[in-house]
Structures are given as structure tokens and as C-alpha cells.
Design an enzyme around this catalytic site. Sequence first.
Site, short mmCIF file in Angstrom:
data_model
loop_
_atom_site.label_atom_id
_atom_site.label_comp_id
_atom_site.label_asym_id
_atom_site.label_seq_id
_atom_site.Cartn_x
_atom_site.Cartn_y
_atom_site.Cartn_z
N VAL A 232 0.85 -1.43 -0.03
CA VAL A 232 -0.03 -0.14 0.10
C VAL A 232 0.76 1.06 0.03
CG1 VAL A 232 -2.17 -1.20 1.23
CG2 VAL A 232 -0.31 0.20 2.52
N THR B 183 -1.84 8.86 12.53
CA THR B 183 -2.48 8.22 11.39
C THR B 183 -3.98 7.78 11.43
OG1 THR B 183 -1.49 5.91 11.68
CG2 THR B 183 -0.24 7.59 10.78
N TYR C 119 1.44 6.77 15.47
CA TYR C 119 0.31 5.87 14.99
C TYR C 119 -1.03 6.39 15.26
CZ TYR C 119 -2.71 1.59 15.46
OH TYR C 119 -3.74 0.92 15.23
P1 NAP Z 1 -0.81 -7.59 11.76
O1 NAP Z 1 -1.54 -8.72 12.48
O2 NAP Z 1 0.44 -6.89 12.11
O3 NAP Z 1 -1.20 -7.72 10.25
C1 NAP Z 1 -0.99 -6.53 9.51
C2 NAP Z 1 -1.24 -6.93 7.84
O4 NAP Z 1 -0.96 -5.49 7.21
C3 NAP Z 1 -0.67 -8.16 7.32
O5 NAP Z 1 -1.06 -8.80 6.55
C4 NAP Z 1 0.56 -7.56 6.69
O6 NAP Z 1 1.10 -8.27 5.65
C5 NAP Z 1 0.02 -6.32 5.99
N1 NAP Z 1 0.89 -5.14 5.82
C6 NAP Z 1 1.54 -4.41 6.59
N2 NAP Z 1 2.18 -3.46 5.54
C7 NAP Z 1 1.72 -3.57 4.47
C8 NAP Z 1 1.88 -2.71 3.15
N3 NAP Z 1 2.76 -1.79 3.11
N4 NAP Z 1 1.30 -3.02 2.12
C9 NAP Z 1 0.32 -4.13 2.17
N5 NAP Z 1 -0.05 -4.88 3.16
C10 NAP Z 1 0.88 -4.35 4.45
O7 NAP Z 1 -1.94 -6.15 12.27
P2 NAP Z 1 -3.42 -6.22 13.02
O8 NAP Z 1 -3.25 -6.14 14.22
O9 NAP Z 1 -4.35 -7.04 12.23
O10 NAP Z 1 -3.72 -4.71 12.36
C11 NAP Z 1 -4.34 -4.69 11.08
C12 NAP Z 1 -5.24 -3.21 11.10
O11 NAP Z 1 -5.88 -2.97 12.27
C13 NAP Z 1 -4.14 -1.95 11.24
O12 NAP Z 1 -4.71 -0.78 10.30
C14 NAP Z 1 -4.13 -1.52 12.73
O13 NAP Z 1 -3.80 -0.17 12.71
C15 NAP Z 1 -5.67 -1.88 13.28
N6 NAP Z 1 -5.82 -2.12 14.44
C16 NAP Z 1 -5.54 -3.04 15.05
C17 NAP Z 1 -5.65 -3.30 16.39
C18 NAP Z 1 -5.15 -4.58 17.31
O14 NAP Z 1 -5.60 -4.64 18.46
N7 NAP Z 1 -4.74 -5.53 16.60
C19 NAP Z 1 -6.43 -2.27 17.19
C20 NAP Z 1 -6.88 -1.01 16.48
C21 NAP Z 1 -6.53 -1.14 15.20
P3 NAP Z 1 2.61 -8.14 4.87
O15 NAP Z 1 3.69 -7.91 6.06
O16 NAP Z 1 2.96 -9.21 4.29
O17 NAP Z 1 2.51 -7.09 4.18
#
Ligand code: NAP
Length: 254
Positions: free
Chosen positions: A62, A157, A154
Site C-alpha cells: 500500500v 495516522t 500511529y
Molecule cells: P498485523 O497482525 O500485524 O497484520 C498486518 C497486515 O498488514 C499483514 O497482513 C501485513 O502483511 C499487512 N501489511 C503491512 N504493511 C503493509 C503494506 N505496506 N502493504 C500491504 N500490506 C501490508 O496487524 P493487525 O493487528 O491485524 O492490524 C490491522 C489493522 O488494524 C491496522 O490498520 C491496525 O492499525 C488496526 N488496528 C489493530 C488493532 C489491534 O488490536 N490489533 C487495534 C486497532 C486497530 P505483510 O507484512 O505481508 O505486508
Amino acid sequence: MSASLKGRVVVVTGGSKGIGRGIAKVFAEAGAIVAIMARHADDADAAARTIGYGAYGIFGDVTVHQSLIAAFAEVAERSGGIDVLCANAGIFPQARLEDMTETQWDTVSNTNLKGTFMSVQAALPYLKQSDQGRVVLTSSITGPVTGYPGWAHYAATKAGQLGFMRTACIELAKYGITMNAVLPGNIITEGLAGMGEDYQRTMAASVPLKRLGTVEDIGYAALYFASKEAAYVTGQTIIVDGGQILPETLEALD
Ligand code: NAP
């Protein structure tokens, strides 16, 4: 609600792990054709295989405009268009403000905020062709509502995504495209696991529903925003956090 997603083509950025994989699973179970995008295409393929229902993985970064153009073209070619973009890819490394480098700020910003803008813009030609064009952003409670040390970049953003949404959704309304955002609390993902067990225990204790969220909890909220039934809902947010932001003090919890 599920019926309105049957046969719809959905792209989930960052769909290979965590919340994105949960969103992909929920949409696939609702009958959608789901393309899972990530930088590690093997992980995206593996997630798609686990989910089943015809889901497939694609490479996409992205932060790279040309990569998004190629990825969405691939999905449109393979599945006949794109109806729903779940702009979910995000990273959350920690750095205290006093030590934060410009590179750290830029890396988080390029993925979470600029990556959201670029994903939506690159998907637009396809969403405009759909009679159920939808964008669902994954924001967070951190930034729009709460704060947490180490996440100033973070949080900026995640709040920025909502500012982007509130103007972009007006511009896209003339195409019948809606854009809404899910604000997750603390959800059990690979990313969150990296924060350690102490963090997870402390967080779970501060949630009135007494547990961390599941990735499917976020998927169901995203599914609603993408549904036919949500056609008149745009520019809105839903917090999915087990009530975490509500207690005024820890004593308010039993
Ligand atoms: P995660 O488990 O670390 O997974 C992140 C995903 O994003 C992976 O599929 C990763 O795959 C992909 N990614 C990272 N950089 C990328 C890039 N430049 N282009 C394309 N894909 C990319 O994260 P998560 O906890 O599920 O979080 C996902 C979303 O939820 C984020 O936007 C985060 O801010 C939001 N969020 C999470 C939480 C929480 O508690 N976990 C809470 C609030 C909000 P690759 O590394 O292979 O690209």
C-alpha cells in the site's frame, strides 16, 4: 445482511494476518469473492487457503502506487471488478516522542495514512463501476478517541484516516460509493501478540466485557458497512472495543 455480499468482489489490504484475515474470513463466509492483499504473497496465499470459499492471495504494497494499480487490475481481471475495498493494512511500531525519528514517523504515516489514500484512489475506477461500491477503513480507538504512550505517530495516522474519510466520502457520494470506518479496540492478532503478555493482560482487565476482541468481531462490523442494507450510511464510525473507552476510572470496573 449476508445475502447482499454474495458474489461481490472484496479486496482486503493487509488480509494475510490479524484483523484483515478476520475481515476476509467473515466476507468469504458471507459469499463474497475475497482477494487478500499483502506484501508477502505466500502469507496471502496461505490465508486464502485456510479461509477457503474461493478466496485468493495477491501481492500488493500500500506504500507503492504502482503496486496498488497492478494489484487492483489483477483482481478486476480475475474476478470481473471490485465492489468493496477494505483498507486495513497498518503497522504499529512503538517509539516515544522524545526518541522518535523522522524515518519512524514517515514509515508509519506512509503505510497507515498515505497508504489509505493511495489504496482508495487506486481502487476508485473499479468501485465507480459497481452498484454497491463500498470502502471500509480500519482505523483504531487509539488516536480518534484514546492515547497510548509510544504511539503518537500511529495515533495521528488513525485520526488522520477519519479526517480523510469525512471529505473523501462526500466526493465519492455522487458515484453511490460509501466510506465508513471501524475503530477496533484491542484485538488478538499477530501484531498485538508482539506487544507481550503483560500488555494483553492489562488491556483485557480494562475492558468491561473482560476479554480482548477477536478478528471476527471487527469483520462483522465491516460486513455491515459493506452491505446493501448500509447503502445510506457514509462517513461514519463504529467503535468495536468491548466497551473499553467507557469507564471513567479503573474503579468503575468491578
Ligand atoms: P498485523 O497482525 O500485524 O497484520 C498486518 C497486515 O498488514 C499483514 O497482513 C501485513 O502483511 C499487512 N501489511 C503491512 N504493511 C503493509 C503494506 N505496506 N502493504 C500491504 N500490506 C501490508 O496487524 P493487525 O493487528 O491485524 O492490524 C490491522 C489493522 O488494524 C491496522 O490498520 C491496525 O492499525 C488496526 N488496528 C489493530 C488493532 C489491534 O488490536 N490489533 C487495534 C486497532 C486497530 P505483510 O507484512 O505481508 O505486508
